[in-house]
Enzyme design. Sequence first.
Site, PDB file in Angstrom:
ATOM      1  N   SER A  84      -7.244   9.255  -7.666  1.00  9.92           N
ATOM      2  CA  SER A  84      -6.129   8.841  -8.518  1.00  9.92           C
ATOM      3  C   SER A  84      -6.621   8.621  -9.945  1.00  9.92           C
ATOM      4  O   SER A  84      -7.774   8.217 -10.156  1.00  9.92           O
ATOM      5  CB  SER A  84      -5.559   7.531  -7.977  1.00  9.92           C
ATOM      6  N   TYR A 112      -6.736  -1.469  -4.834  1.00  6.17           N
ATOM      7  CA  TYR A 112      -6.364  -0.085  -4.529  1.00  6.17           C
ATOM      8  C   TYR A 112      -7.248   0.887  -5.307  1.00  6.17           C
ATOM      9  O   TYR A 112      -7.855   1.806  -4.749  1.00  6.17           O
ATOM     10  CB  TYR A 112      -4.886   0.165  -4.858  1.00  6.17           C
ATOM     11  N   LYS A 157     -10.351   3.795  -4.185  1.00  2.00           N
ATOM     12  CA  LYS A 157     -10.439   5.211  -4.578  1.00  2.00           C
ATOM     13  C   LYS A 157     -11.806   5.497  -5.188  1.00  2.00           C
ATOM     14  O   LYS A 157     -12.440   6.514  -4.909  1.00  2.00           O
ATOM     15  CB  LYS A 157      -9.332   5.559  -5.576  1.00  2.00           C
TER      16      LYS A 157
HETATM   17  P1  NAD Z   1       2.420   8.128   1.316  1.00  6.55           P
HETATM   18  O1  NAD Z   1       2.333   6.694   1.684  1.00  6.55           O
HETATM   19  O2  NAD Z   1       3.756   8.758   1.247  1.00  6.55           O
HETATM   20  O3  NAD Z   1       1.503   9.004   2.320  1.00  6.55           O
HETATM   21  C1  NAD Z   1       0.365   8.486   2.944  1.00  6.55           C
HETATM   22  C2  NAD Z   1       0.487   8.793   4.429  1.00  6.55           C
HETATM   23  O4  NAD Z   1      -0.682   8.316   5.104  1.00  6.55           O
HETATM   24  C3  NAD Z   1       1.698   8.110   5.071  1.00  6.55           C
HETATM   25  O5  NAD Z   1       2.440   9.067   5.796  1.00  6.55           O
HETATM   26  C4  NAD Z   1       1.085   7.058   6.003  1.00  6.55           C
HETATM   27  O6  NAD Z   1       1.876   6.857   7.164  1.00  6.55           O
HETATM   28  C5  NAD Z   1      -0.270   7.660   6.304  1.00  6.55           C
HETATM   29  N1  NAD Z   1      -1.340   6.696   6.612  1.00  6.55           N
HETATM   30  C6  NAD Z   1      -1.656   5.563   5.950  1.00  6.55           C
HETATM   31  N2  NAD Z   1      -2.687   4.945   6.546  1.00  6.55           N
HETATM   32  C7  NAD Z   1      -3.038   5.707   7.615  1.00  6.55           C
HETATM   33  C8  NAD Z   1      -4.024   5.583   8.634  1.00  6.55           C
HETATM   34  N3  NAD Z   1      -4.847   4.531   8.685  1.00  6.55           N
HETATM   35  N4  NAD Z   1      -4.106   6.544   9.581  1.00  6.55           N
HETATM   36  C9  NAD Z   1      -3.257   7.604   9.561  1.00  6.55           C
HETATM   37  N5  NAD Z   1      -2.299   7.764   8.632  1.00  6.55           N
HETATM   38  C10 NAD Z   1      -2.193   6.820   7.665  1.00  6.55           C
HETATM   39  O7  NAD Z   1       1.642   8.308  -0.069  1.00  6.55           O
HETATM   40  P2  NAD Z   1       1.554   9.570  -1.039  1.00  6.55           P
HETATM   41  O8  NAD Z   1       2.243   9.225  -2.311  1.00  6.55           O
HETATM   42  O9  NAD Z   1       1.900  10.819  -0.323  1.00  6.55           O
HETATM   43  O10 NAD Z   1       0.005   9.542  -1.364  1.00  6.55           O
HETATM   44  C11 NAD Z   1      -0.939  10.297  -0.616  1.00  6.55           C
HETATM   45  C12 NAD Z   1      -2.342   9.965  -1.123  1.00  6.55           C
HETATM   46  O11 NAD Z   1      -2.405  10.205  -2.527  1.00  6.55           O
HETATM   47  C13 NAD Z   1      -2.729   8.499  -0.918  1.00  6.55           C
HETATM   48  O12 NAD Z   1      -4.089   8.432  -0.547  1.00  6.55           O
HETATM   49  C14 NAD Z   1      -2.516   7.897  -2.292  1.00  6.55           C
HETATM   50  O13 NAD Z   1      -3.349   6.789  -2.517  1.00  6.55           O
HETATM   51  C15 NAD Z   1      -2.877   9.056  -3.207  1.00  6.55           C
HETATM   52  N6  NAD Z   1      -2.249   8.986  -4.537  1.00  6.55           N
HETATM   53  C16 NAD Z   1      -0.877   8.872  -4.638  1.00  6.55           C
HETATM   54  C17 NAD Z   1      -0.294   8.778  -5.903  1.00  6.55           C
HETATM   55  C18 NAD Z   1       1.197   8.613  -6.068  1.00  6.55           C
HETATM   56  O14 NAD Z   1       1.635   8.220  -7.150  1.00  6.55           O
HETATM   57  N7  NAD Z   1       2.007   8.923  -5.054  1.00  6.55           N
HETATM   58  C19 NAD Z   1      -1.093   8.802  -7.074  1.00  6.55           C
HETATM   59  C20 NAD Z   1      -2.463   8.946  -6.925  1.00  6.55           C
HETATM   60  C21 NAD Z   1      -3.032   9.037  -5.648  1.00  6.55           C
HETATM   61  N1  UFG Z   2       8.018   1.264 -15.303  1.00 11.52           N
HETATM   62  C1  UFG Z   2       9.120   0.575 -15.803  1.00 11.52           C
HETATM   63  N2  UFG Z   2      10.012   0.046 -14.907  1.00 11.52           N
HETATM   64  C2  UFG Z   2       9.855   0.172 -13.555  1.00 11.52           C
HETATM   65  C3  UFG Z   2       8.725   0.880 -13.051  1.00 11.52           C
HETATM   66  C4  UFG Z   2       7.826   1.404 -13.969  1.00 11.52           C
HETATM   67  O1  UFG Z   2       9.290   0.449 -17.004  1.00 11.52           O
HETATM   68  O2  UFG Z   2      10.702  -0.352 -12.797  1.00 11.52           O
HETATM   69  C5  UFG Z   2       7.069   1.875 -16.264  1.00 11.52           C
HETATM   70  C6  UFG Z   2       5.652   1.334 -16.139  1.00 11.52           C
HETATM   71  O3  UFG Z   2       5.493   0.170 -16.911  1.00 11.52           O
HETATM   72  C7  UFG Z   2       4.842   2.543 -16.633  1.00 11.52           C
HETATM   73  C8  UFG Z   2       5.660   3.749 -16.183  1.00 11.52           C
HETATM   74  O4  UFG Z   2       6.983   3.249 -15.973  1.00 11.52           O
HETATM   75  O5  UFG Z   2       4.803   2.545 -18.036  1.00 11.52           O
HETATM   76  C9  UFG Z   2       5.153   4.392 -14.889  1.00 11.52           C
HETATM   77  O6  UFG Z   2       5.016   3.389 -13.886  1.00 11.52           O
HETATM   78  P1  UFG Z   2       4.771   3.754 -12.345  1.00 11.52           P
HETATM   79  O7  UFG Z   2       4.743   2.463 -11.601  1.00 11.52           O
HETATM   80  O8  UFG Z   2       5.736   4.789 -11.903  1.00 11.52           O
HETATM   81  O9  UFG Z   2       3.336   4.467 -12.358  1.00 11.52           O
HETATM   82  P2  UFG Z   2       1.912   3.930 -12.828  1.00 11.52           P
HETATM   83  O10 UFG Z   2       1.443   4.843 -13.917  1.00 11.52           O
HETATM   84  O11 UFG Z   2       1.929   2.491 -13.125  1.00 11.52           O
HETATM   85  O12 UFG Z   2       1.020   4.129 -11.511  1.00 11.52           O
HETATM   86  C10 UFG Z   2       1.101   5.303 -10.685  1.00 11.52           C
HETATM   87  C11 UFG Z   2       0.803   4.902  -9.241  1.00 11.52           C
HETATM   88  C12 UFG Z   2      -0.633   4.482  -9.113  1.00 11.52           C
HETATM   89  C13 UFG Z   2      -1.530   5.571  -9.622  1.00 11.52           C
HETATM   90  C14 UFG Z   2      -1.167   5.955 -11.038  1.00 11.52           C
HETATM   91  C15 UFG Z   2      -1.971   7.132 -11.444  1.00 11.52           C
HETATM   92  O13 UFG Z   2       1.650   3.837  -8.835  1.00 11.52           O
HETATM   93  O14 UFG Z   2      -0.948   4.257  -7.770  1.00 11.52           O
HETATM   94  O15 UFG Z   2       0.216   6.283 -11.115  1.00 11.52           O
HETATM   95  O16 UFG Z   2      -1.770   7.430 -12.773  1.00 11.52           O
HETATM   96  F1  UFG Z   2      -2.804   5.157  -9.604  1.00 11.52           F
END
Ligand code: NAD
Ligand code: UFG
Length: 332
Positions: free
Chosen positions: A124, A148, A152
């Site tokens: 991330s 979190y 990572k």
């Molecule tokens: P998500 O929660 O939708 O998907 C994660 C999946 O993993 C879920 O289906 C959950 O049921 C499963 N899971 C969790 N723990 C588990 C375990 N112990 N065993 C088996 N399955 C398990 O999240 P996502 O947004 O699809 O994110 C996927 C990956 O990408 C995550 O590792 C997350 O940290 C990373 N990531 C997400 C974002 C974002 O903004 N969505 C940004 C950066 C990194």
């Molecule tokens: N924001 C608002 N109101 C809300 C939610 C968010 O103003 O209700 C703003 C935040 O302050 C930020 C922007 O919208 O400026 C984006 O916020 P998000 O919560 O959507 O995303 P972040 O960038 O804070 O974080 C996300 C994931 C993290 C990941 C990161 C990677 O939540 O897990 O992106 O860049 F690590």
Amino acid sequence: MAILVTGGAGYIGSHTCVELLQAGEDIVLLDNFSNAKPEVIDRIRELGGRDFPLYAVDILHREGLEKVFAREEIEAVIHFAGLKAVGESVAIPLDYYQNNVTGTLNLCQVMARHGCKKMVFSSSATVYGTSTDVPFREDSPLSTTNPYGSTKRMVEDILRDLCASDGEWSACLLRYFNPIGAHKSGLLGEDPNGIPNNLLPYIARVAAGKLKQLSVFGDDYDTPDGTGVRDYLHVVDLAIGHLKALDFARSHKGAEAINLGTGQGYSVLEVVKAFEKASGVKVPYQMAPRRPGDIATCYADPTKAKKLLGWQATRELEEMCADTWNFTSRQK
Ligand code: NAD
Ligand code: UFG
């Protein structure tokens, strides 16, 4: 041989499974369904056009993992499974370290025992911490501000050490920026439980009339309109990035961190405007104090992904908003 997709029923995993199936890859899907709904599996089958083995297994359960590797011929793993809520990780850090770090250690140990040494890992942009040195490059300094993010960074270190210890391993550490959007069909998307933490699911629920108004966290940042700037990328572009990373892991050894972002930042107000245009629905908002832990600006330097993977995001913000709306407006 098949690709094991851990967390394949989740938001990014489900879109990646569809792209893998459509590209002719065989997959094995593993998920404990802690943050996914079982009906997603049928939708992946429908959109991917093919069936695949499904294991309702937890990566913390070693015997469960052993069983999967004993039964299936796994060539490589795309590892999405993990907990991902920043605020929750501050409240229950041990659960985060256990799930994300111990779970990955289990997985790597079982993989190694079965001679499977290729991994694409969901890292991330959060590993760049509170640095103001944008755009973030893969060699920018790393720091984390919550459990979190620390999980990572730790897993990245573990995979780097593993690759250094055994020249047969390859690991792509994909640092995602802000994935948003949904599948064109409206059948897959992001539908978090409870009140969403992230901007796009929140906006979409306001537009759907399920939440009253958006709170914009901070209007006094050093950005063009004072609101936070992020690098939003379409989840299907991100999914395709995993196929490219898989090819890279097949043909290269060692650990490589790679940003997946567009390289373009948008402010909160620009996103609200784009969403209103794409949906035709007004999104009421109010200014609110800054959210603790937020930084002003975060966007990628995507040069390395283009050079090493031949990957580049192609979908624009308006399409991301339209697809988010198409998905959210169908939810009950
Ligand atoms: P998500 O929660 O939708 O998907 C994660 C999946 O993993 C879920 O289906 C959950 O049921 C499963 N899971 C969790 N723990 C588990 C375990 N112990 N065993 C088996 N399955 C398990 O999240 P996502 O947004 O699809 O994110 C996927 C990956 O990408 C995550 O590792 C997350 O940290 C990373 N990531 C997400 C974002 C974002 O903004 N969505 C940004 C950066 C990194
Ligand atoms: N924001 C608002 N109101 C809300 C939610 C968010 O103003 O209700 C703003 C935040 O302050 C930020 C922007 O919208 O400026 C984006 O916020 P998000 O919560 O959507 O995303 P972040 O960038 O804070 O974080 C996300 C994931 C993290 C990941 C990161 C990677 O939540 O897990 O992106 O860049 F690590």
